[in-house]
Every structure is written in C-alpha cells, then in structure tokens.
Design an enzyme around this catalytic site. Structure first.
Site, PDB file in Angstrom:
ATOM      1  N   LYS A 117      -3.773 -15.739  30.935  1.00 54.88           N
ATOM      2  CA  LYS A 117      -4.877 -15.036  30.264  1.00 54.88           C
ATOM      3  C   LYS A 117      -6.198 -15.796  30.468  1.00 54.88           C
ATOM      4  O   LYS A 117      -7.262 -15.190  30.549  1.00 54.88           O
ATOM      5  CB  LYS A 117      -4.565 -14.816  28.781  1.00 54.88           C
ATOM      6  CG  LYS A 117      -3.486 -13.746  28.543  1.00 54.88           C
ATOM      7  CD  LYS A 117      -3.926 -12.366  29.034  1.00 54.88           C
ATOM      8  CE  LYS A 117      -2.912 -11.270  28.708  1.00 54.88           C
ATOM      9  NZ  LYS A 117      -3.329  -9.924  29.130  1.00 54.88           N
TER      10      LYS A 117
ATOM     11  N   SER B  68      -7.072 -11.951  26.062  1.00 61.31           N
ATOM     12  CA  SER B  68      -6.425 -12.337  24.802  1.00 61.31           C
ATOM     13  C   SER B  68      -7.184 -13.537  24.255  1.00 61.31           C
ATOM     14  O   SER B  68      -7.866 -14.245  25.014  1.00 61.31           O
ATOM     15  CB  SER B  68      -4.969 -12.745  25.072  1.00 61.31           C
ATOM     16  OG  SER B  68      -4.404 -13.370  23.940  1.00 61.31           O
TER      17      SER B  68
ATOM     18  N   TYR C 249       1.603 -17.536  29.223  1.00 62.76           N
ATOM     19  CA  TYR C 249       0.718 -16.489  28.709  1.00 62.76           C
ATOM     20  C   TYR C 249      -0.709 -17.038  28.586  1.00 62.76           C
ATOM     21  O   TYR C 249      -1.675 -16.410  29.019  1.00 62.76           O
ATOM     22  CB  TYR C 249       1.235 -15.998  27.349  1.00 62.76           C
ATOM     23  CG  TYR C 249       0.527 -14.764  26.829  1.00 62.76           C
ATOM     24  CD1 TYR C 249       0.699 -13.531  27.443  1.00 62.76           C
ATOM     25  CD2 TYR C 249      -0.321 -14.837  25.717  1.00 62.76           C
ATOM     26  CE1 TYR C 249       0.045 -12.388  26.969  1.00 62.76           C
ATOM     27  CE2 TYR C 249      -0.971 -13.709  25.240  1.00 62.76           C
ATOM     28  CZ  TYR C 249      -0.779 -12.489  25.865  1.00 62.76           C
ATOM     29  OH  TYR C 249      -1.434 -11.364  25.394  1.00 62.76           O
TER      30      TYR C 249
END
Ligand code: NAD
Length: 222
Positions: free
Chosen positions: A121, A104, A117
């Site tokens: 990532k 991402s 997150y």
C-alpha cells in the site's frame, strides 16, 4: 461531499466491484448516481479509472508472511493498478481523465503485524504520486484515498484477527477498534465512495493527493 459531486456524461471503470458490501460496488453505484456510465467498452471511452481491487493476503507478522503472499500482494495491490493505469493512459488523456487509487492508512504509516499489506500500500501511494507528477502535463489527474477501518468483508477481518490473537470476543475487539476512531464509528463503503467520486470530478485542481477517509483515526495523517 457526495451531494454536489457531478460526473454527468463521464465513463468510469471500477476494479474489484463484485462484492456486495465492498468499497468497489459502493463506488460504482455512487459514480452512477453522480451521472457517470460505469463500465468500459460499450461506452466508447474512459474518463475515470478507480483501482479498487486489493488483497489483505499479506497481513501478518513479518517473519510469518510467505514469499507467495508477498508476491500475490505485490501483483494485486501494485502491478494491477500499474498495468491498468498504463493501459488506460491513451483514453484518459483525451478526455480530462482521472485515476483514483484505493490505498490505505497502511500506505501512509506502519503498524506491527500488517506485513506485505503495508509495503504494497506504500507502493500504491508512491505510484499515485509518480503518476500525478508525470501525467499532469498530459491532462490526467491522479489521486488516492486512504481508508481507515471500513465495514466490508476485508475490514471486518481486522477485529476478527485481533480476537483470534488475543482471545477477546469479536464484539470486544470491534468495540476497542471503534474506540480508536475519534468519530466513534467504523467507516462505510459509501463514505469511501463519496470521497472517490469527489476526487474523480473533471476540472478539479486536486492531483497527487492521498485523502485519508478515516474518521480521524491516526489523525496525524489528515
Ligand atoms: N475495508 C477496509 O477497512 C479497507 C481499509 C483500507 C483500504 N482498503 C482497500 O479498499 C479496497 C477494497 O477493499 P474492500 O474492503 O471493499 O474489500 P473486498 O474484499 O470486499 O474487495 C476487494 C475486491 O478486490 C477484488 N480482487 C481481489 N483480488 C483480485 C484479483 N486478483 N483480481 C481482480 N479482483 C481482485 C475482490 O474480488 C473484491 O471485489 C482494497 O484495495 C483494500 O485494500 C480497505
């Protein structure tokens, strides 16, 4: 990118491909159209592993994200790809194989409010680079894509979160999200799938790359 990609005769495994409008199902279809047999076991081997399954459960202000959400984010976004990659090694090295991780932009830069997150990532990007360095001599290439804002169930959650936090309507939050993207549209699952299929082609010299699929959002990443 998508039209000349050939994966004829290759066998691919895509995780997290069960949702109709997700990146995983688009990738499975794209690889199949490029000639690959998508699903393992019945095909007697494996050439391409796409670690696509992921969760946004750890998104939130740092102080608000619970330990449970940190741990689940780590298990799904990092341990899953790590374990599958390890399990696939023996198959991939016999067949000029390749791994593509779905990271991402949150794995390349930090933005407030993305919590676990962002951290997991970043770890997925680190895993990609480590495996590329280590597995190159065994004939396995490892790359990642870094999608920006893609119109899927997970991607659609972002304008919804912004709307909930600011009191704006989802339509207004979506419009201002699109204004941050220089090509002026959200990405589609197929945009990401085409990049994954291109990275997965046999015989390529590309390994250790993290390819932004962002419409130039956060253009410094490109
Ligand atoms: N949509 C975006 O804007 C965007 C942006 C950057 C990165 N990504 C990444 O793309 C990937 C696909 O996301 P998407 O947008 O298609 O969302 P999605 O929610 O449609 O797909 C996620 C998939 O992962 C699977 N999954 C989640 N937890 C799992 C578990 N514990 N075990 C097995 N499968 C599990 C889900 O079942 C689902 O099929 C994810 O890794 C996500 O982080 C998405």
């Amino acid at each position: 990118m998508g039209t000349t990609t050939s994966l004829k005769g290759r066998v691919a495994l895509v995780t997290g491909a069960g949702r109709e409008r997700g990146i995983g199902s688009a990738t499975a279809l794209h690889l199949a159209r490029a000639g690959a047999a998508v699903v393992v076991s019945a095909f007697g081997g494996l050439d391409v592993l796409v670690n696509n399954a992921g969760t946004g459960i750890g998104v939130g202000e740092f102080a608000d994200v619970t330990d449970d959400r940190w741990e689940l984010s780590w298990l799904i976004n990092v341990m899953g790809p790590m374990r599958l990659s390890r399990a696939a090694l023996a198959h991939l090295e016999k067949r000029d194989g390749s791994i593509v991780n779905v990271a991402s932009t949150a794995g390349l830069a930090a933005e407030a409010g993305y919590g676990a997150y962002t951290v997991t990532k970043h770890a997925a990007v680190g895993l990609t680079r480590l495996l590329a360095a280590e597995l190159g001599p065994r004939g396995i290439r490892v790359n990642a894509v870094a999608p920006g804002m893609i119109h899927t169930d997970l991607g659609a959650a972002e304008p919804e979160l912004v709307a909930a936090a600011t009191g704006a309507t989802v339509e207004d939050a979506t419009r201002s999200a699109v204004e941050r993207i220089p090509v002026r549209r959200l990405g589609t699952p197929d945009d990401v799938a085409a990049a994954i299929a291109w990275l997965a082609q046999p015989g390529s010299y590309v390994s250790g790359a993290v390819l932004p699929v962002t419409g130039a959002m956060v253009a410094g990443l490109n």
